[in-house]
Enzyme design. Structure first.
Site, PDB file in Angstrom:
ATOM      1  N   ALA A   1      75.114   7.875  -5.053  1.00  0.00           N
ATOM      2  CA  ALA A   1      73.702   8.000  -5.420  1.00  0.00           C
ATOM      3  C   ALA A   1      73.292   6.660  -6.017  1.00  0.00           C
ATOM      4  O   ALA A   1      73.563   6.375  -7.188  1.00  0.00           O
ATOM      5  CB  ALA A   1      73.513   9.130  -6.422  1.00  0.00           C
TER       6      ALA A   1
ATOM      7  N   ALA B   1      71.065   6.112 -15.466  1.00  0.00           N
ATOM      8  CA  ALA B   1      72.132   6.675 -14.629  1.00  0.00           C
ATOM      9  C   ALA B   1      71.579   7.868 -13.861  1.00  0.00           C
ATOM     10  O   ALA B   1      70.385   8.165 -13.938  1.00  0.00           O
ATOM     11  CB  ALA B   1      73.300   7.100 -15.514  1.00  0.00           C
ATOM     12  N   ASN B   2      72.422   8.548 -13.123  1.00  0.00           N
ATOM     13  CA  ASN B   2      71.987   9.788 -12.469  1.00  0.00           C
ATOM     14  C   ASN B   2      73.125  10.796 -12.497  1.00  0.00           C
ATOM     15  O   ASN B   2      74.206  10.512 -12.999  1.00  0.00           O
ATOM     16  CB  ASN B   2      71.481   9.511 -11.044  1.00  0.00           C
ATOM     17  CG  ASN B   2      72.564   8.935 -10.153  1.00  0.00           C
ATOM     18  OD1 ASN B   2      73.564   9.592  -9.892  1.00  0.00           O
ATOM     19  ND2 ASN B   2      72.366   7.700  -9.719  1.00  0.00           N
ATOM     20  N   ARG B   3      72.882  11.984 -11.971  1.00  0.00           N
ATOM     21  CA  ARG B   3      73.814  13.091 -12.174  1.00  0.00           C
ATOM     22  C   ARG B   3      74.985  13.123 -11.189  1.00  0.00           C
ATOM     23  O   ARG B   3      75.791  14.036 -11.222  1.00  0.00           O
ATOM     24  CB  ARG B   3      73.067  14.421 -12.049  1.00  0.00           C
ATOM     25  CG  ARG B   3      72.069  14.667 -13.144  1.00  0.00           C
ATOM     26  CD  ARG B   3      71.489  16.064 -12.991  1.00  0.00           C
ATOM     27  NE  ARG B   3      70.348  16.252 -13.857  1.00  0.00           N
ATOM     28  CZ  ARG B   3      70.428  16.492 -15.159  1.00  0.00           C
ATOM     29  NH1 ARG B   3      71.609  16.570 -15.737  1.00  0.00           N
ATOM     30  NH2 ARG B   3      69.343  16.659 -15.875  1.00  0.00           N
ATOM     31  N   SER B   4      75.109  12.149 -10.309  1.00  0.00           N
ATOM     32  CA  SER B   4      76.189  12.204  -9.307  1.00  0.00           C
ATOM     33  C   SER B   4      77.570  12.110  -9.973  1.00  0.00           C
ATOM     34  O   SER B   4      77.804  11.250 -10.822  1.00  0.00           O
ATOM     35  CB  SER B   4      76.021  11.051  -8.313  1.00  0.00           C
ATOM     36  OG  SER B   4      77.167  10.970  -7.502  1.00  0.00           O
TER      37      SER B   4
END
Ligand code: CTP
Length: 399
Positions: free
Chosen positions: A273, A207-210
């Site tokens: 993102a 995943a990512n931090r968005s």
């Protein structure tokens, strides 16, 4: 700045169980910079106290036509108002307003205004569905009154059905739509939001931090300016009023949803993102830790925005984001050219309070052949407003 900022808004409260929600509505309007003048009917006072409503508004509650301190308030209030909102509106108020009756301060104010009026009905489902109520609402709609329809859900007394007063968010959004610029009426806007999640196995993802907050703010702002908005999202934030939500998880799902919606879109804003890589072979079951170690091979995902750039039509406006930690402007300009974008919203995510997960953002708006615009640290809705202003300019130049 919200479209209600600096506007005088009369909030009329009639006698329904939902009257208590008017307090929250007044508070939100005041917080957004509106000057709120509350008016209660006699029966509203059976449900909430004047003190509460006065405390959270800009002026004390007015209730009477016969107030000695102000002998002609029945026309003054209506003339002063930039907008009148009736929330909740009972079947009785709706009938009186449709029939042109002026029996108390609120109905007098409604008849004395030349400004816009929003009516937010709340009543039992049977009453809401009654033909006389629906006929009266049709009369009001024909005269240009905006009706914010009630929500479905639990009603007073435990019944479930349509009739609950619309949420304060929906009512404020309607006020912003009525008072704000209407430069996107009928424009089809697709917005993506959030970070994609790419499965490694049955339980793990990359995943990512968005957080999706900036995309949601853009969707809300576009809808409030009259756009027909489809929001393609990976996160579970409250869906903005009048926005169609498509829930997705992976880059592939987002790509399919965007491609399906983009054909008829006038504007596409890729605020999501999107993962650039995904596990080449996602495992169906859970990988156990006694495996000790395992190799994860990643493969590239399709670049959705670059694909849209390839098939862009002359009238379509394509907006990308560039979250950078180094060489902000140079990297963002390169993305703009590579993906054939009309606008890039670039932010330096290494700066304090900027981008991922924050409620604030600071961005540079880059366009081909146009001077860069810098928006210093502010809330994400204000950034959304600046992005929509730029898109409006681009669309004007294309037309
Ligand atoms: N984007 C996309 N599809 C991808 C990756 C990115 O549509 N697979 C979009 C994003 O939504 C964003 C823009 O492209 O609007 C730029 O994304 P970003 O991750 O900053 O840039 P990349 O093109 O992925 O380049 P790099 O990772 O090298 O910075």
């Amino acid at each position: 700045m919200s479209a209600v900022h600096g506007k005088t808004i009369v909030v009329g409260v009639t006698g329904g169980i939902a009257a208590y929600k008017a307090v929250e509505l007044c508070r939100r309007l005041v917080d957004s910079g509106a000057h709120v003048v509350p008016v209660m009917t006699e029966s509203a006072e059976r449900f909430i106290g004047r003190t509460t409503l006065s405390a959270l508004s800009s002026e004390p509650v007015q209730t009477s036509l016969w107030d000695e301190a102000s002998p002609i308030p029945h026309t003054k209030l209506g003339q002063r108002a930039d907008l009148i909102i009736v929330a909740p509106a009972t079947a009785h108020l709706i009938a009186a307003y449709a029939g042109g009756l002026s029996t108390d301060l609120l109905t007098n104010t409604l008849l004395a205004t030349r400004g816009p009026v929003i009516v937010c009905p709340a009543m039992h489902t049977e009453m809401w569905e009654h033909l006389s109520v629906q006929d009266n609402l049709a009369v009001l709609r024909r005269r240009g009154v905006v009706i914010v329809e009630p929500d479905e859900g639990r009603l007073a007394g435990g019944d479930v059905g349509k009739g609950r007063l619309a949420s304060p968010e929906r009512i404020v959004a309607a006020a912003e739509r009525v008072l704000g610029p209407a430069d996107f009426v009928g424009v089809r806007v697709v917005v993506t939001a959030g970070g994609t999640r790419e499965p490694i196995d049955a339980v793990r993802v990359i995943a990512n931090r968005s957080s999706g907050k900036q995309g949601y703010a853009i969707a809300a702002e576009a809808a409030s300016r009259g756009a027909l908005v489809t929001l393609i999202s990976t996160v579970e934030l409250p869906t903005p009023a009048d926005v169609e939500l498509v829930a997705v998880e992976t880059a592939a799902e987002m790509s399919a949803a965007v491609m399906a919606a983009a054909g008829s879109a006038d504007v596409v804003v890729m605020a999501a993102a999107v993962a650039d890589f995904r596990p080449a072979h996602a495992v169906d079951n859970k990988i156990k830790k006694d495996a000790g170690a395992f190799d994860l091979t990643l493969e590239s995902t399709a670049d959705i925005l670059a694909g849209l750039g390839q098939r862009k039509t002359a009238g379509q406006t394509l907006v990308g984001f560039a979250a950078e930690t180094d060489d902000l402007v140079a990297n963002a300009e390169a993305k703009m050219r590579r993906k054939k974008l009309d606008l890039v919203v670039a932010n330096d995510v290494s700066a304090a309070g900027v981008g991922f997960q924050h409620d604030t953002n600071a961005v540079c708006l880059l366009r081909p052949d146009t001077a860069m615009v810098t928006i210093s640290l502010t809330d994400k809705r204000s950034v959304a407003r600046a992005v929509l202003d730029a898109i409006a300019e681009i669309r004007l130049a294309k037309s």
